[in-house]
Design a protein around this motif. Structure first.
Motif, PDB file in Angstrom:
ATOM      1  N   LEU A 199       0.823  -1.212   0.000  1.00 40.47           N
ATOM      2  CA  LEU A 199       0.000   0.000   0.000  1.00 40.47           C
ATOM      3  C   LEU A 199       0.858   1.264   0.000  1.00 40.47           C
ATOM      4  N   ILE A 200       0.503   2.191  -0.892  1.00 37.38           N
ATOM      5  CA  ILE A 200       1.078   3.531  -0.861  1.00 37.38           C
ATOM      6  C   ILE A 200      -0.067   4.534  -0.803  1.00 37.38           C
ATOM      7  N   GLU A 201       0.205   5.706  -0.260  1.00 40.01           N
ATOM      8  CA  GLU A 201      -0.759   6.802  -0.276  1.00 40.01           C
ATOM      9  C   GLU A 201      -0.077   8.036  -0.836  1.00 40.01           C
ATOM     10  N   VAL A 202      -0.755   8.698  -1.760  1.00 43.70           N
ATOM     11  CA  VAL A 202      -0.214   9.909  -2.367  1.00 43.70           C
ATOM     12  C   VAL A 202      -1.269  11.003  -2.299  1.00 43.70           C
ATOM     13  N   ALA A 203      -0.815  12.240  -2.381  1.00 43.32           N
ATOM     14  CA  ALA A 203      -1.734  13.372  -2.326  1.00 43.32           C
ATOM     15  C   ALA A 203      -2.529  13.481  -3.618  1.00 43.32           C
ATOM     16  N   ASN A 204      -3.762  13.909  -3.496  1.00 40.63           N
ATOM     17  CA  ASN A 204      -4.562  14.255  -4.668  1.00 40.63           C
ATOM     18  C   ASN A 204      -3.991  15.547  -5.248  1.00 40.63           C
ATOM     19  N   VAL A 205      -3.485  15.482  -6.481  1.00 37.08           N
ATOM     20  CA  VAL A 205      -2.803  16.642  -7.064  1.00 37.08           C
ATOM     21  C   VAL A 205      -3.745  17.539  -7.856  1.00 37.08           C
ATOM     22  N   ASP A 206      -5.030  17.194  -7.899  1.00 40.38           N
ATOM     23  CA  ASP A 206      -5.988  18.048  -8.604  1.00 40.38           C
ATOM     24  C   ASP A 206      -6.161  19.362  -7.852  1.00 40.38           C
ATOM     25  N   THR A 207      -6.080  20.461  -8.570  1.00 43.30           N
ATOM     26  CA  THR A 207      -6.210  21.783  -7.946  1.00 43.30           C
ATOM     27  C   THR A 207      -7.580  22.404  -8.192  1.00 43.30           C
ATOM     28  N   THR A 208      -8.471  21.675  -8.875  1.00 45.20           N
ATOM     29  CA  THR A 208      -9.783  22.228  -9.206  1.00 45.20           C
ATOM     30  C   THR A 208     -10.894  21.699  -8.310  1.00 45.20           C
ATOM     31  N   ASP A 209     -10.578  20.728  -7.446  1.00 45.13           N
ATOM     32  CA  ASP A 209     -11.570  20.070  -6.584  1.00 45.13           C
ATOM     33  C   ASP A 209     -12.613  19.295  -7.383  1.00 45.13           C
ATOM     34  N   HIS A 210     -12.282  18.928  -8.623  1.00 53.51           N
ATOM     35  CA  HIS A 210     -13.211  18.170  -9.458  1.00 53.51           C
ATOM     36  C   HIS A 210     -12.912  16.671  -9.466  1.00 53.51           C
ATOM     37  N   PHE A 211     -11.627  16.306  -9.367  1.00 53.08           N
ATOM     38  CA  PHE A 211     -11.224  14.938  -9.690  1.00 53.08           C
ATOM     39  C   PHE A 211     -10.328  14.335  -8.614  1.00 53.08           C
ATOM     40  N   TRP A 212     -10.100  13.023  -8.782  1.00 51.38           N
ATOM     41  CA  TRP A 212      -9.081  12.307  -8.022  1.00 51.38           C
ATOM     42  C   TRP A 212      -7.894  12.112  -8.957  1.00 51.38           C
ATOM     43  N   GLN A 213      -6.788  12.802  -8.691  1.00 47.85           N
ATOM     44  CA  GLN A 213      -5.638  12.751  -9.586  1.00 47.85           C
ATOM     45  C   GLN A 213      -4.356  12.432  -8.820  1.00 47.85           C
ATOM     46  N   VAL A 214      -3.505  11.627  -9.470  1.00 49.02           N
ATOM     47  CA  VAL A 214      -2.191  11.307  -8.922  1.00 49.02           C
ATOM     48  C   VAL A 214      -1.124  11.751  -9.906  1.00 49.02           C
ATOM     49  N   GLY A 215       0.085  11.923  -9.410  1.00 52.15           N
ATOM     50  CA  GLY A 215       1.210  12.225 -10.275  1.00 52.15           C
ATOM     51  C   GLY A 215       1.838  10.938 -10.797  1.00 52.15           C
ATOM     52  N   VAL A 216       2.063  10.885 -12.106  1.00 51.88           N
ATOM     53  CA  VAL A 216       2.745   9.755 -12.744  1.00 51.88           C
ATOM     54  C   VAL A 216       4.105  10.252 -13.208  1.00 51.88           C
ATOM     55  N   SER A 217       5.178   9.639 -12.716  1.00 56.37           N
ATOM     56  CA  SER A 217       6.513  10.142 -13.065  1.00 56.37           C
ATOM     57  C   SER A 217       7.028   9.568 -14.375  1.00 56.37           C
ATOM     58  N   THR A 218       6.719   8.298 -14.677  1.00 59.67           N
ATOM     59  CA  THR A 218       7.124   7.698 -15.950  1.00 59.67           C
ATOM     60  C   THR A 218       6.071   6.699 -16.411  1.00 59.67           C
ATOM     61  N   VAL A 219       6.053   6.467 -17.722  1.00 57.92           N
ATOM     62  CA  VAL A 219       5.214   5.428 -18.319  1.00 57.92           C
ATOM     63  C   VAL A 219       6.119   4.556 -19.178  1.00 57.92           C
ATOM     64  N   LYS A 220       6.013   3.236 -18.993  1.00 59.16           N
ATOM     65  CA  LYS A 220       6.875   2.311 -19.727  1.00 59.16           C
ATOM     66  C   LYS A 220       6.058   1.283 -20.502  1.00 59.16           C
ATOM     67  N   ILE A 221       6.602   0.866 -21.635  1.00 55.12           N
ATOM     68  CA  ILE A 221       6.109  -0.294 -22.370  1.00 55.12           C
ATOM     69  C   ILE A 221       7.263  -1.280 -22.467  1.00 55.12           C
ATOM     70  N   ASP A 222       7.060  -2.484 -21.951  1.00 52.77           N
ATOM     71  CA  ASP A 222       8.099  -3.521 -21.981  1.00 52.77           C
ATOM     72  C   ASP A 222       9.435  -2.985 -21.457  1.00 52.77           C
ATOM     73  N   ASP A 223       9.364  -2.293 -20.328  1.00 50.11           N
ATOM     74  CA  ASP A 223      10.530  -1.758 -19.612  1.00 50.11           C
ATOM     75  C   ASP A 223      11.231  -0.612 -20.335  1.00 50.11           C
ATOM     76  N   GLN A 224      10.648  -0.128 -21.429  1.00 51.16           N
ATOM     77  CA  GLN A 224      11.199   1.039 -22.112  1.00 51.16           C
ATOM     78  C   GLN A 224      10.393   2.277 -21.713  1.00 51.16           C
ATOM     79  N   THR A 225      11.081   3.307 -21.266  1.00 55.82           N
ATOM     80  CA  THR A 225      10.393   4.543 -20.901  1.00 55.82           C
ATOM     81  C   THR A 225       9.883   5.224 -22.160  1.00 55.82           C
ATOM     82  N   VAL A 226       8.576   5.414 -22.222  1.00 55.45           N
ATOM     83  CA  VAL A 226       7.940   6.008 -23.398  1.00 55.45           C
ATOM     84  C   VAL A 226       7.542   7.450 -23.121  1.00 55.45           C
TER      85      VAL A 226
END
Length: 346
Positions: A199-226
């Protein structure tokens, strides 16, 4: 004179979370919960939607009712409207719209009832809602900007101490695994549904009070950073796929062997793709099962529709993580702390 008395100790029962089963509609397209509205407890199938704050069901007088259940004074003696001419409506990200008026009535979730719960009564629906299975939508996003100007059901139940906290816990099941075990818990999380050590907990990064948003630092396909730059990801249980700006989608899909773009702009993938998509959130990589990347739409040559799709309305630093991603995690949304939790599901 001797007397004897019997004393009854009345101890207030502490509220407990409500476990609400989620039923799959289609090929993991929608996750539906059943609630009851009105004095007689009329049943409604509603889309459980963390991507919006609106709560509404169809009117019993709607010309679009068809086989759906609707609410109104014929269905419930406790149905109440202040002013039917006070119109209400909302529009969703996919441009589907709902219009009607605001009413209140008894709402029952998992056997627990709340009187005079405000909600939208839909007279007219458009877009994908016309063909949808559900009788309405129950939102779980923060209600600050709700068009009804009312709390969401989870907020209202917590305010009346019917549940212990403004927390929802989500386990989205997968049809390929039998489709059982899906659940949204109102008031807490279900420890039997996730591995607590992950389990991890992260802050909701939405500043509009509309959504539930998290920060994504990288996205990978088959271990390659895309996607090496940071993204804001909306956790949306009401969306079936992963949506991003077309430039981001093209970069992602280009790394999947056998990917093709159709004439209409849709992308197709081999139905048996083994490519591994991963998002880094809270310092941990969260993997998407390859089975969740492709939707069998009866195409030729073992090709399936991509469950990663482009949305030109999204900026290049925005992405929507719907069921395609959320089936692979246990999700918790905490309105009390404005934090989002992720864990490996059981």
């Amino acid at each position: 004179m001797a007397t004897s008395s019997n004393y009854t100790s009345l101890v207030a029962r502490a509220p407990t979370p409500i476990a609400l089963p989620l039923r799959i509609f289609g090929q993991d397209v929608s996750y539906i919960s059943q609630i009851a509205i009105g004095a007689s407890g009329k049943k409604f199938n509603v889309l459980a939607d963390s991507g919006s704050a609106e709560f509404w069901v169809l009117s019993e007088e709607s010309e679009q009712l068809g086989s759906h259940n609707g609410i109104g004074p014929k269905s419930s003696s406790t149905f109440h409207v202040d002013d039917e001419n006070d119109k209400w409506g909302t529009e969703y990200e996919d441009e589907a719209t709902v219009t009607g008026f605001i009413a209140d009535d008894k709402l029952t979730i998992g056997g627990v009832s709340l009187d005079a719960m405000p909600f939208g009564v839909a007279e007219t629906i458009t877009g994908v809602l016309v063909q949808a299975f559900e009788d309405g939508i129950m939102g779980f996003a923060p209600s600050v900007h709700a068009v009804t100007n009312s709390p969401t059901p989870i907020e209202a139940f917590a305010e009346k101490s019917l549940i212990p906290a403004r927390i929802s816990g989500w386990r989205l099941s997968r049809l390929a695994d039998g489709g059982r075990g899906g659940e949204v818990m109102l008031g807490g999380t279900n420890a039997a549904k996730f591995d607590a050590s992950t389990l991890i907990e992260v802050a909701n990064v939405d500043t509009t009070d509309h959504f539930w948003q998290v920060g994504v630092s990288t996205v990978k396909i088959d271990d390659q950073t895309v996607v090496p730059t940071a993204l804001k990801a909306t956790m949306d249980t009401g969306a079936s796929d992963i949506r991003a700006n077309p430039a981001v989608v093209e970069a992602l899909l280009a790394k999947i062997p056998g990917e093709e773009e159709e004439e209409g702009g849709d992308f197709v993938l081999p139905c048996d793709t083994q490519s591994k998509l991963a998002f880094t959130i809270g310092g941990k990589e969260w993997n998407v099962d390859p089975r969740d990347l492709a939707l069998d739409a009866g195409l030729d040559d073992n090709m399936c529709l991509s469950h990663i799709s482009g949305d030109p309305d999204l900026a290049e630093d925005e992405i929507v993580l719907g069921a395609t991603f959320l089936k692979n995690v246990y999700l918790s949304l905490n309105l009390d702390t404005n934090k989002i939790g992720l864990a490996e599901p059981k």
